[in-house]
Design an enzyme around this catalytic site. Structure first.
Site, PDB file in Angstrom:
ATOM      1  N   SER A 147       0.801  -1.220   0.000  1.00  7.21           N
ATOM      2  CA  SER A 147       0.000   0.000   0.000  1.00  7.21           C
ATOM      3  C   SER A 147       0.836   1.273   0.000  1.00  7.21           C
ATOM      4  CB  SER A 147      -0.937   0.010   1.216  1.00  7.21           C
ATOM      5  OG  SER A 147      -0.196  -0.107   2.413  1.00  7.21           O
ATOM      6  N   LYS A 165      12.972  -1.269   0.417  1.00  6.05           N
ATOM      7  CA  LYS A 165      11.557  -0.861   0.375  1.00  6.05           C
ATOM      8  C   LYS A 165      11.519   0.605  -0.052  1.00  6.05           C
ATOM      9  CE  LYS A 165       8.919  -0.696   4.166  1.00  6.05           C
ATOM     10  NZ  LYS A 165       7.993  -1.118   5.244  1.00  6.05           N
ATOM     11  N   MET A 252      17.355  -3.177   4.203  1.00  8.80           N
ATOM     12  CA  MET A 252      17.529  -4.202   5.237  1.00  8.80           C
ATOM     13  C   MET A 252      17.960  -5.505   4.584  1.00  8.80           C
ATOM     14  SD  MET A 252      13.486  -4.561   6.122  1.00  8.80           S
ATOM     15  CE  MET A 252      12.310  -4.352   4.769  1.00  8.80           C
ATOM     16  N   ASP A 297       0.179  -4.035  12.417  1.00  8.00           N
ATOM     17  CA  ASP A 297      -0.358  -4.320  11.076  1.00  8.00           C
ATOM     18  C   ASP A 297      -0.532  -5.833  10.940  1.00  8.00           C
ATOM     19  OD1 ASP A 297      -1.018  -4.593   8.437  1.00  8.00           O
ATOM     20  OD2 ASP A 297       0.577  -3.306   7.677  1.00  8.00           O
ATOM     21  N   ASN A 302       3.318  -9.847   6.203  1.00 11.05           N
ATOM     22  CA  ASN A 302       4.375  -9.329   7.062  1.00 11.05           C
ATOM     23  C   ASN A 302       5.114 -10.438   7.809  1.00 11.05           C
ATOM     24  OD1 ASN A 302       3.761  -6.720   6.342  1.00 11.05           O
ATOM     25  ND2 ASN A 302       2.482  -6.317   8.125  1.00 11.05           N
ATOM     26  N   ASP A 316       8.133  -5.408   8.227  1.00 10.23           N
ATOM     27  CA  ASP A 316       7.281  -4.214   8.245  1.00 10.23           C
ATOM     28  C   ASP A 316       6.966  -3.725   9.654  1.00 10.23           C
ATOM     29  OD1 ASP A 316       5.586  -2.137   7.691  1.00 10.23           O
ATOM     30  OD2 ASP A 316       4.465  -3.212   6.159  1.00 10.23           O
TER      31      ASP A 316
END
Length: 448
Positions: A147, A165, A252, A297, A302, A316
Protein backbone atom coordinates in the site's frame (compact mmCIF):
# COMPACT_ATOMS: atom_id res chain seq x y z
CA UNK A 1 26.04 0.03 -13.76
CA UNK A 2 23.53 -1.97 -11.70
CA UNK A 3 22.32 -5.13 -13.42
CA UNK A 4 18.68 -5.77 -14.24
CA UNK A 5 16.64 -8.80 -15.31
CA UNK A 6 14.11 -6.55 -17.03
CA UNK A 7 14.27 -6.12 -20.81
CA UNK A 8 14.02 -2.69 -22.50
CA UNK A 9 10.68 -3.72 -24.01
CA UNK A 10 9.21 -4.58 -20.61
CA UNK A 11 10.50 -1.27 -19.23
CA UNK A 12 8.55 0.60 -21.88
CA UNK A 13 5.45 -1.42 -20.93
CA UNK A 14 5.63 -0.32 -17.30
CA UNK A 15 2.40 1.01 -15.78
CA UNK A 16 1.61 4.68 -16.15
CA UNK A 17 2.31 6.95 -13.19
CA UNK A 18 -0.64 7.21 -10.87
CA UNK A 19 -1.46 10.87 -10.22
CA UNK A 20 -1.61 11.78 -6.55
CA UNK A 21 -3.76 14.88 -6.92
CA UNK A 22 -6.83 14.89 -4.72
CA UNK A 23 -9.34 14.98 -7.60
CA UNK A 24 -7.66 12.06 -9.31
CA UNK A 25 -7.78 9.99 -6.12
CA UNK A 26 -11.42 10.89 -5.60
CA UNK A 27 -12.14 9.76 -9.15
CA UNK A 28 -10.42 6.41 -8.57
CA UNK A 29 -12.23 6.00 -5.24
CA UNK A 30 -15.52 6.67 -6.98
CA UNK A 31 -14.71 4.11 -9.66
CA UNK A 32 -13.75 1.52 -7.01
CA UNK A 33 -16.99 2.13 -5.11
CA UNK A 34 -18.90 1.91 -8.37
CA UNK A 35 -17.27 -1.42 -9.23
CA UNK A 36 -18.24 -2.83 -5.84
CA UNK A 37 -21.80 -1.49 -6.07
CA UNK A 38 -22.20 -2.81 -9.60
CA UNK A 39 -20.97 -6.22 -8.50
CA UNK A 40 -23.43 -6.33 -5.62
CA UNK A 41 -26.39 -5.29 -7.74
CA UNK A 42 -29.94 -4.75 -6.49
CA UNK A 43 -30.36 -8.35 -5.35
CA UNK A 44 -27.18 -8.21 -3.31
CA UNK A 45 -28.21 -4.98 -1.61
CA UNK A 46 -31.59 -6.51 -0.72
CA UNK A 47 -29.85 -9.55 0.79
CA UNK A 48 -27.55 -7.33 2.82
CA UNK A 49 -30.52 -5.33 4.13
CA UNK A 50 -32.38 -8.53 5.03
CA UNK A 51 -29.35 -9.92 6.86
CA UNK A 52 -29.08 -6.71 8.89
CA UNK A 53 -32.74 -6.89 9.83
CA UNK A 54 -32.31 -10.52 10.90
CA UNK A 55 -29.13 -9.68 12.83
CA UNK A 56 -26.90 -12.20 11.07
CA UNK A 57 -23.68 -11.81 9.07
CA UNK A 58 -24.17 -11.62 5.32
CA UNK A 59 -21.91 -13.14 2.72
CA UNK A 60 -21.56 -10.61 -0.06
CA UNK A 61 -22.28 -12.10 -3.48
CA UNK A 62 -20.06 -10.32 -5.99
CA UNK A 63 -18.57 -11.81 -9.13
CA UNK A 64 -14.81 -12.44 -9.25
CA UNK A 65 -14.63 -10.10 -12.26
CA UNK A 66 -16.10 -7.17 -10.32
CA UNK A 67 -13.88 -8.07 -7.37
CA UNK A 68 -10.82 -7.95 -9.62
CA UNK A 69 -11.82 -4.52 -10.88
CA UNK A 70 -12.46 -3.33 -7.32
CA UNK A 71 -9.04 -4.65 -6.22
CA UNK A 72 -7.34 -3.02 -9.21
CA UNK A 73 -8.82 0.38 -8.30
CA UNK A 74 -7.65 0.03 -4.70
CA UNK A 75 -4.17 -1.05 -5.81
CA UNK A 76 -3.95 2.07 -8.00
CA UNK A 77 -5.05 4.29 -5.11
CA UNK A 78 -2.50 2.70 -2.74
CA UNK A 79 -2.10 4.29 0.69
CA UNK A 80 -4.88 4.30 3.29
CA UNK A 81 -7.61 3.22 0.88
CA UNK A 82 -5.69 0.14 -0.20
CA UNK A 83 -5.15 -0.76 3.46
CA UNK A 84 -8.94 -0.88 3.80
CA UNK A 85 -9.05 -3.50 1.05
CA UNK A 86 -6.29 -5.47 2.76
CA UNK A 87 -8.32 -5.58 5.98
CA UNK A 88 -11.37 -6.75 4.02
CA UNK A 89 -9.33 -9.70 2.75
CA UNK A 90 -8.05 -10.83 6.16
CA UNK A 91 -10.89 -13.25 6.77
CA UNK A 92 -13.07 -12.49 3.81
CA UNK A 93 -14.59 -15.97 3.65
CA UNK A 94 -16.95 -14.94 6.45
CA UNK A 95 -18.30 -11.95 4.53
CA UNK A 96 -17.25 -12.61 0.93
CA UNK A 97 -17.41 -15.73 -1.20
CA UNK A 98 -14.14 -17.74 -1.23
CA UNK A 99 -13.47 -16.74 -4.86
CA UNK A 100 -13.77 -13.02 -4.10
CA UNK A 101 -11.75 -13.34 -0.88
CA UNK A 102 -8.96 -14.94 -2.94
CA UNK A 103 -8.98 -12.00 -5.38
CA UNK A 104 -8.79 -9.41 -2.59
CA UNK A 105 -6.03 -11.40 -0.88
CA UNK A 106 -3.75 -10.19 -3.67
CA UNK A 107 -3.90 -6.71 -2.13
CA UNK A 108 -1.77 -7.99 0.74
CA UNK A 109 1.21 -8.43 -1.57
CA UNK A 110 0.51 -6.57 -4.82
CA UNK A 111 -0.15 -2.93 -5.57
CA UNK A 112 0.30 -1.27 -8.94
CA UNK A 113 4.11 -0.87 -9.16
CA UNK A 114 5.89 2.31 -10.12
CA UNK A 115 6.83 2.72 -13.77
CA UNK A 116 10.55 2.64 -14.51
CA UNK A 117 10.89 6.40 -14.95
CA UNK A 118 9.26 7.05 -11.58
CA UNK A 119 11.43 4.45 -9.82
CA UNK A 120 14.65 5.92 -11.22
CA UNK A 121 13.46 9.40 -10.22
CA UNK A 122 13.01 8.26 -6.60
CA UNK A 123 16.40 6.48 -6.52
CA UNK A 124 18.13 9.56 -7.97
CA UNK A 125 16.42 11.90 -5.52
CA UNK A 126 17.31 9.74 -2.50
CA UNK A 127 20.81 8.47 -3.45
CA UNK A 128 22.06 10.98 -6.02
CA UNK A 129 22.69 10.79 -9.77
CA UNK A 130 25.27 8.01 -9.37
CA UNK A 131 22.93 5.87 -7.26
CA UNK A 132 23.70 2.78 -9.37
CA UNK A 133 27.34 2.80 -8.25
CA UNK A 134 26.23 1.91 -4.75
CA UNK A 135 25.20 -1.56 -5.89
CA UNK A 136 26.83 -4.53 -7.54
CA UNK A 137 23.35 -5.58 -8.62
CA UNK A 138 19.91 -3.98 -8.53
CA UNK A 139 16.77 -5.75 -9.75
CA UNK A 140 14.37 -3.28 -11.32
CA UNK A 141 11.45 -5.72 -11.17
CA UNK A 142 9.90 -5.45 -7.68
CA UNK A 143 9.42 -8.64 -5.69
CA UNK A 144 6.43 -7.10 -3.89
CA UNK A 145 4.35 -3.92 -3.95
CA UNK A 146 2.04 -3.01 -1.09
CA UNK A 147 0.00 0.00 0.00
CA UNK A 148 2.86 2.43 0.68
CA UNK A 149 5.87 1.12 -1.21
CA UNK A 150 7.44 -1.65 -3.27
CA UNK A 151 10.39 -3.92 -2.56
CA UNK A 152 13.44 -4.52 -4.77
CA UNK A 153 16.31 -6.95 -4.39
CA UNK A 154 19.82 -5.54 -4.48
CA UNK A 155 23.36 -6.61 -3.70
CA UNK A 156 26.16 -4.39 -2.41
CA UNK A 157 29.75 -4.57 -3.61
CA UNK A 158 30.77 -6.32 -0.38
CA UNK A 159 28.25 -9.10 -1.00
CA UNK A 160 25.31 -8.11 1.23
CA UNK A 161 21.97 -9.16 -0.28
CA UNK A 162 19.37 -6.50 0.50
CA UNK A 163 15.69 -5.77 0.30
CA UNK A 164 15.04 -2.10 -0.51
CA UNK A 165 11.56 -0.86 0.38
CA UNK A 166 10.98 2.17 -1.83
CA UNK A 167 8.04 4.46 -1.13
CA UNK A 168 5.55 5.43 -3.83
CA UNK A 169 5.73 9.16 -4.68
CA UNK A 170 2.73 11.09 -3.41
CA UNK A 171 1.66 8.57 -0.76
CA UNK A 172 2.64 10.77 2.18
CA UNK A 173 0.92 13.81 0.66
CA UNK A 174 -2.29 11.85 0.07
CA UNK A 175 -2.73 10.48 3.62
CA UNK A 176 -4.77 13.39 4.97
CA UNK A 177 -7.19 13.42 2.05
CA UNK A 178 -7.49 9.60 2.09
CA UNK A 179 -8.46 9.60 5.76
CA UNK A 180 -10.91 12.46 5.16
CA UNK A 181 -12.52 10.44 2.34
CA UNK A 182 -12.76 7.31 4.49
CA UNK A 183 -14.31 9.38 7.28
CA UNK A 184 -16.86 10.72 4.82
CA UNK A 185 -17.77 7.17 3.76
CA UNK A 186 -18.13 6.04 7.39
CA UNK A 187 -20.35 8.97 8.30
CA UNK A 188 -22.43 8.82 5.10
CA UNK A 189 -23.12 5.10 5.38
CA UNK A 190 -23.69 5.24 9.15
CA UNK A 191 -20.92 2.73 9.85
CA UNK A 192 -19.85 4.29 13.15
CA UNK A 193 -21.47 3.62 16.55
CA UNK A 194 -24.29 5.99 17.41
CA UNK A 195 -23.24 8.79 19.73
CA UNK A 196 -19.49 8.14 19.30
CA UNK A 197 -17.31 10.84 17.76
CA UNK A 198 -15.09 9.05 15.25
CA UNK A 199 -12.82 12.05 14.67
CA UNK A 200 -10.26 11.10 17.37
CA UNK A 201 -9.95 7.65 15.79
CA UNK A 202 -9.51 9.12 12.32
CA UNK A 203 -6.87 11.49 13.71
CA UNK A 204 -5.04 8.54 15.29
CA UNK A 205 -5.21 6.65 11.99
CA UNK A 206 -3.81 9.69 10.21
CA UNK A 207 -0.91 9.95 12.67
CA UNK A 208 -0.19 6.24 12.36
CA UNK A 209 -0.11 6.36 8.56
CA UNK A 210 2.27 9.30 8.64
CA UNK A 211 4.54 7.25 10.91
CA UNK A 212 4.35 4.33 8.48
CA UNK A 213 5.36 6.62 5.63
CA UNK A 214 8.58 7.71 7.43
CA UNK A 215 11.11 4.98 6.67
CA UNK A 216 13.80 6.42 8.92
CA UNK A 217 11.33 6.17 11.82
CA UNK A 218 10.57 2.60 10.77
CA UNK A 219 14.29 1.80 10.78
CA UNK A 220 14.50 2.97 14.40
CA UNK A 221 11.39 0.94 15.28
CA UNK A 222 12.83 -2.17 13.61
CA UNK A 223 16.10 -1.83 15.54
CA UNK A 224 14.26 -1.31 18.81
CA UNK A 225 12.05 -4.34 18.21
CA UNK A 226 15.06 -6.45 17.20
CA UNK A 227 16.71 -5.58 20.51
CA UNK A 228 13.56 -6.59 22.44
CA UNK A 229 13.33 -9.92 20.63
CA UNK A 230 16.97 -10.78 21.17
CA UNK A 231 18.47 -14.01 19.86
CA UNK A 232 15.22 -15.93 19.44
CA UNK A 233 15.70 -19.39 17.85
CA UNK A 234 12.22 -19.35 16.28
CA UNK A 235 11.77 -15.72 15.16
CA UNK A 236 13.99 -13.40 13.15
CA UNK A 237 14.06 -9.69 12.30
CA UNK A 238 16.15 -8.36 9.36
CA UNK A 239 19.03 -6.01 10.12
CA UNK A 240 18.78 -2.40 8.93
CA UNK A 241 21.48 -0.96 6.67
CA UNK A 242 21.65 2.64 7.80
CA UNK A 243 23.98 3.84 5.06
CA UNK A 244 21.31 3.08 2.44
CA UNK A 245 18.23 4.11 4.46
CA UNK A 246 16.47 7.45 3.86
CA UNK A 247 13.00 8.82 4.74
CA UNK A 248 11.71 7.18 1.53
CA UNK A 249 13.91 4.06 1.21
CA UNK A 250 14.37 1.39 3.88
CA UNK A 251 17.36 -0.91 3.32
CA UNK A 252 17.53 -4.20 5.24
CA UNK A 253 18.79 -7.75 4.91
CA UNK A 254 16.97 -9.82 2.32
CA UNK A 255 14.69 -12.36 4.01
CA UNK A 256 13.54 -15.60 2.41
CA UNK A 257 10.40 -17.62 2.93
CA UNK A 258 6.74 -17.76 1.98
CA UNK A 259 3.89 -15.62 3.38
CA UNK A 260 2.69 -17.27 6.56
CA UNK A 261 -0.85 -17.95 5.32
CA UNK A 262 0.56 -20.30 2.67
CA UNK A 263 0.89 -22.83 5.48
CA UNK A 264 -2.84 -23.38 5.09
CA UNK A 265 -2.06 -25.28 1.88
CA UNK A 266 -2.03 -29.10 1.67
CA UNK A 267 1.76 -29.23 1.28
CA UNK A 268 2.23 -28.22 4.93
CA UNK A 269 1.60 -30.43 7.95
CA UNK A 270 -0.81 -29.63 10.76
CA UNK A 271 2.12 -29.62 13.19
CA UNK A 272 3.76 -26.81 11.21
CA UNK A 273 0.54 -24.76 11.21
CA UNK A 274 -0.02 -25.29 14.94
CA UNK A 275 3.59 -24.37 15.77
CA UNK A 276 3.56 -21.22 13.62
CA UNK A 277 0.26 -20.00 15.11
CA UNK A 278 1.48 -20.75 18.64
CA UNK A 279 4.72 -18.82 18.08
CA UNK A 280 2.86 -15.76 16.77
CA UNK A 281 0.20 -15.89 19.49
CA UNK A 282 2.96 -15.99 22.08
CA UNK A 283 4.69 -13.10 20.32
CA UNK A 284 1.49 -11.02 20.39
CA UNK A 285 1.31 -11.48 24.16
CA UNK A 286 5.00 -10.66 24.60
CA UNK A 287 4.65 -7.50 22.50
CA UNK A 288 1.93 -6.14 24.77
CA UNK A 289 2.95 -7.37 28.21
CA UNK A 290 6.74 -7.67 27.90
CA UNK A 291 8.01 -5.38 25.14
CA UNK A 292 5.38 -2.64 25.48
CA UNK A 293 5.88 -2.38 21.74
CA UNK A 294 3.27 -3.78 19.34
CA UNK A 295 3.54 -4.29 15.59
CA UNK A 296 -0.08 -3.50 14.80
CA UNK A 297 -0.36 -4.32 11.08
CA UNK A 298 -2.00 -7.77 10.81
CA UNK A 299 -1.20 -8.20 7.10
CA UNK A 300 -0.28 -11.89 6.67
CA UNK A 301 2.44 -10.90 4.17
CA UNK A 302 4.37 -9.33 7.06
CA UNK A 303 5.37 -12.83 8.23
CA UNK A 304 7.56 -15.13 6.16
CA UNK A 305 7.96 -18.82 6.96
CA UNK A 306 11.30 -20.45 6.20
CA UNK A 307 10.56 -24.16 6.02
CA UNK A 308 14.23 -25.13 5.97
CA UNK A 309 15.01 -23.51 9.32
CA UNK A 310 11.47 -23.46 10.71
CA UNK A 311 11.93 -19.78 11.62
CA UNK A 312 9.38 -17.03 11.07
CA UNK A 313 10.80 -13.78 9.73
CA UNK A 314 9.03 -10.61 10.89
CA UNK A 315 8.71 -7.74 8.42
CA UNK A 316 7.28 -4.21 8.24
CA UNK A 317 7.60 -2.23 11.45
CA UNK A 318 6.09 1.02 10.22
CA UNK A 319 2.93 0.26 12.21
CA UNK A 320 4.76 -0.38 15.46
CA UNK A 321 3.16 1.42 18.39
CA UNK A 322 4.66 1.93 21.88
CA UNK A 323 2.08 1.15 24.56
CA UNK A 324 1.81 3.31 27.68
CA UNK A 325 2.54 1.38 30.91
CA UNK A 326 -0.83 2.46 32.31
CA UNK A 327 -2.61 0.88 29.33
CA UNK A 328 -0.59 -2.33 29.70
CA UNK A 329 -1.62 -2.49 33.35
CA UNK A 330 -5.28 -2.17 32.41
CA UNK A 331 -5.06 -4.97 29.82
CA UNK A 332 -3.18 -7.17 32.29
CA UNK A 333 -5.93 -6.61 34.87
CA UNK A 334 -8.59 -7.39 32.26
CA UNK A 335 -6.87 -10.61 31.16
CA UNK A 336 -6.38 -11.80 34.73
CA UNK A 337 -9.98 -11.05 35.63
CA UNK A 338 -11.31 -12.85 32.54
CA UNK A 339 -9.21 -15.95 33.21
CA UNK A 340 -10.29 -15.98 36.86
CA UNK A 341 -13.95 -15.40 36.00
CA UNK A 342 -13.88 -12.28 38.19
CA UNK A 343 -16.86 -10.30 36.91
CA UNK A 344 -16.19 -7.31 39.18
CA UNK A 345 -12.57 -7.23 38.06
CA UNK A 346 -13.62 -7.36 34.40
CA UNK A 347 -15.96 -4.42 34.97
CA UNK A 348 -13.27 -2.36 36.72
CA UNK A 349 -10.80 -2.99 33.90
CA UNK A 350 -13.45 -2.28 31.23
CA UNK A 351 -14.20 1.09 32.85
CA UNK A 352 -10.48 1.92 33.07
CA UNK A 353 -10.06 1.08 29.37
CA UNK A 354 -13.12 3.08 28.35
CA UNK A 355 -15.17 0.14 27.06
CA UNK A 356 -17.99 1.14 29.41
CA UNK A 357 -18.72 4.23 31.44
CA UNK A 358 -18.88 4.19 35.22
CA UNK A 359 -22.36 5.74 35.09
CA UNK A 360 -23.75 3.51 32.33
CA UNK A 361 -26.98 1.59 33.06
CA UNK A 362 -26.25 -1.79 34.59
CA UNK A 363 -27.92 -3.74 31.80
CA UNK A 364 -25.68 -2.05 29.22
CA UNK A 365 -22.60 -2.74 31.34
CA UNK A 366 -23.61 -6.38 31.72
CA UNK A 367 -24.11 -6.73 27.96
CA UNK A 368 -20.65 -5.29 27.26
CA UNK A 369 -19.02 -7.57 29.85
CA UNK A 370 -20.75 -10.55 28.23
CA UNK A 371 -19.24 -9.51 24.89
CA UNK A 372 -15.74 -9.15 26.39
CA UNK A 373 -15.99 -12.60 27.98
CA UNK A 374 -17.21 -14.08 24.72
CA UNK A 375 -14.38 -12.51 22.70
CA UNK A 376 -11.88 -13.91 25.23
CA UNK A 377 -13.13 -17.49 24.79
CA UNK A 378 -9.72 -18.76 23.53
CA UNK A 379 -8.07 -17.42 26.71
CA UNK A 380 -10.57 -19.14 28.99
CA UNK A 381 -10.71 -22.49 27.22
CA UNK A 382 -8.74 -25.23 28.99
CA UNK A 383 -6.42 -27.24 26.79
CA UNK A 384 -6.05 -26.76 23.06
CA UNK A 385 -8.34 -24.26 21.30
CA UNK A 386 -9.19 -25.28 17.74
CA UNK A 387 -9.37 -22.03 15.77
CA UNK A 388 -10.25 -23.83 12.56
CA UNK A 389 -13.40 -25.34 14.06
CA UNK A 390 -14.40 -22.21 15.98
CA UNK A 391 -17.43 -20.11 15.08
CA UNK A 392 -16.37 -17.41 17.55
CA UNK A 393 -16.12 -14.76 14.83
CA UNK A 394 -19.78 -15.24 13.91
CA UNK A 395 -20.95 -15.23 17.52
CA UNK A 396 -19.01 -12.07 18.38
CA UNK A 397 -20.30 -10.47 15.18
CA UNK A 398 -23.94 -11.21 16.03
CA UNK A 399 -23.66 -10.13 19.64
CA UNK A 400 -21.62 -7.02 18.84
CA UNK A 401 -24.00 -6.03 16.07
CA UNK A 402 -26.97 -6.29 18.42
CA UNK A 403 -25.23 -4.04 20.94
CA UNK A 404 -24.27 -1.64 18.16
CA UNK A 405 -27.91 -1.19 17.10
CA UNK A 406 -29.05 -0.99 20.73
CA UNK A 407 -26.75 1.98 21.33
CA UNK A 408 -24.78 0.23 24.08
CA UNK A 409 -21.48 1.67 22.83
CA UNK A 410 -21.96 4.93 24.70
CA UNK A 411 -18.30 5.13 25.72
CA UNK A 412 -15.22 4.94 23.54
CA UNK A 413 -11.79 3.62 24.53
CA UNK A 414 -8.64 5.63 23.92
CA UNK A 415 -7.95 5.99 20.17
CA UNK A 416 -4.58 4.24 20.48
CA UNK A 417 -6.37 1.02 21.46
CA UNK A 418 -7.75 0.88 17.91
CA UNK A 419 -4.45 -0.52 16.64
CA UNK A 420 -4.20 -3.01 19.50
CA UNK A 421 -7.63 -4.33 18.54
CA UNK A 422 -6.42 -4.62 14.96
CA UNK A 423 -3.45 -6.72 16.13
CA UNK A 424 -5.61 -8.96 18.35
CA UNK A 425 -8.05 -9.52 15.50
CA UNK A 426 -5.24 -10.22 13.06
CA UNK A 427 -3.72 -12.85 15.36
CA UNK A 428 -7.09 -14.58 15.69
CA UNK A 429 -7.72 -14.42 11.94
CA UNK A 430 -4.30 -15.88 11.15
CA UNK A 431 -4.80 -18.80 13.53
CA UNK A 432 -8.20 -19.34 11.95
CA UNK A 433 -6.80 -19.17 8.42
CA UNK A 434 -4.20 -21.79 9.36
CA UNK A 435 -6.88 -23.95 11.01
CA UNK A 436 -4.46 -24.10 13.92
CA UNK A 437 -4.81 -25.54 17.40
CA UNK A 438 -3.20 -23.42 20.11
CA UNK A 439 -3.04 -23.92 23.86
CA UNK A 440 -3.53 -20.27 24.77
CA UNK A 441 -4.45 -21.02 28.37
CA UNK A 442 -0.88 -22.24 28.84
CA UNK A 443 0.73 -19.24 27.09
CA UNK A 444 -1.12 -16.38 28.78
CA UNK A 445 0.00 -16.93 32.43
CA UNK A 446 3.64 -16.80 31.26
CA UNK A 447 3.09 -13.18 30.15
CA UNK A 448 0.95 -11.96 33.03
Amino acid sequence: MANSDQSPASMLASPRPIPSQRLSRLWYLGRATGDLAAGLGFKGLIELAQSQAQDRPARIQISPEHARRFAERLSELRGAVMKLGQLMSMDGTDILTPEVAEVLAGLRERATPMPMSQLVEVLTREYGRDWDRRFKRFEFTPVAAASIGQVHRAETHDGHRLALKIQFPGVRASIDSDIANLGLIVRTLGLGPKGIDIRPFLDEARRQLHREADYEAEAKALERYRACLGDDPDLAVPQVHRDLTTPNILAMDLATGVPIDRLAGPEYRRAERDRAATLLMRLTLRELFEFGLVQTDPNFANYLYDRTSGRIVLLDFGAMVPIAPSLITCYRQLARAIIAGDRAGIQAAAIALGYVGAADPQDQVAAMLDLLELAAEPLRSPGVYDFGASDLFERVYRQGRALFHAGVFSAAPAPETMFLHRKFMGSFMLARRLRARVELAQLVPLCL
